[in-house]
Design a protein around this motif. Structure first.
Motif, PDB file in Angstrom:
ATOM      1  N   PRO A 112       2.481   6.653   6.527  1.00  0.00           N
ATOM      2  CA  PRO A 112       3.611   5.929   7.121  1.00  0.00           C
ATOM      3  C   PRO A 112       3.281   5.491   8.544  1.00  0.00           C
ATOM      4  O   PRO A 112       2.459   6.119   9.179  1.00  0.00           O
ATOM      5  CB  PRO A 112       4.739   6.940   7.119  1.00  0.00           C
ATOM      6  N   PRO A 113       3.883   4.461   9.052  1.00  0.00           N
ATOM      7  CA  PRO A 113       4.909   3.651   8.403  1.00  0.00           C
ATOM      8  C   PRO A 113       4.316   2.681   7.407  1.00  0.00           C
ATOM      9  O   PRO A 113       3.190   2.214   7.572  1.00  0.00           O
ATOM     10  CB  PRO A 113       5.556   2.911   9.565  1.00  0.00           C
ATOM     11  N   CYS A 114       5.094   2.381   6.403  1.00  0.00           N
ATOM     12  CA  CYS A 114       4.651   1.485   5.336  1.00  0.00           C
ATOM     13  C   CYS A 114       5.883   0.766   4.794  1.00  0.00           C
ATOM     14  O   CYS A 114       6.931   1.375   4.640  1.00  0.00           O
ATOM     15  CB  CYS A 114       3.986   2.315   4.241  1.00  0.00           C
ATOM     16  N   VAL A 115       5.757  -0.511   4.540  1.00  0.00           N
ATOM     17  CA  VAL A 115       6.865  -1.281   3.972  1.00  0.00           C
ATOM     18  C   VAL A 115       6.537  -1.529   2.509  1.00  0.00           C
ATOM     19  O   VAL A 115       5.662  -2.331   2.199  1.00  0.00           O
ATOM     20  CB  VAL A 115       7.062  -2.619   4.716  1.00  0.00           C
ATOM     21  N   ARG A 126      12.565   5.656   0.305  1.00  0.00           N
ATOM     22  CA  ARG A 126      12.712   6.187   1.662  1.00  0.00           C
ATOM     23  C   ARG A 126      11.369   6.390   2.319  1.00  0.00           C
ATOM     24  O   ARG A 126      11.215   6.216   3.517  1.00  0.00           O
ATOM     25  CB  ARG A 126      13.459   7.532   1.623  1.00  0.00           C
TER      26      ARG A 126
END
Length: 109
Positions: A54-57, A108
């Motif tokens: 993370p972060p990851c979209v 999430r």
């Protein structure tokens, strides 16, 4: 997504243009195509997403598809035999809602 644009019929027909790509760009395109392939329910994409730091979209289309299949493929209620031989009762299909929660937990990330 970018790859969806590259796979449009009008772009997909540009074989000569794709053939003129540098080998490393062609390999990158093939790798991306394989990553988002529908084969085995997008298995490779799911593995890569799980391993990502993370972060990851994430691509939400995968999760929306999962939720759609859960909604259409599972009844909202289940019939359960009542104790002592009474009439069967309709109860909320709790396992369906647990499956929803698992999908949403993955979103999430």
């Amino acid at each position: 997504t970018i790859l969806a644009g590259l796979e449009l019929a009008s772009v997909h027909r540009l074989k000569a243009t794709k053939g003129a790509l540098a080998p490393r760009h062609r390999a990158a395109l093939e790798d991306l195509t394989d990553l988002v392939s529908y084969s085995a329910n997008r298995r490779r994409y799911r593995r890569e997403l799980e391993a990502a730091t993370p972060p990851c979209v994430p691509y939400l289309g995968v999760f929306l598809t999962d939720l759609t299949f859960l909604e259409q493929g599972n009844p909202a209620t289940v019939e359960v035999a009542a104790p002592c031989g009474g009439p069967p009762r309709q109860l909320v299909n709790w396992s369906k809602h647990q499956a929803y929660a698992r999908v949403l937990e993955d979103v999430r990330f």
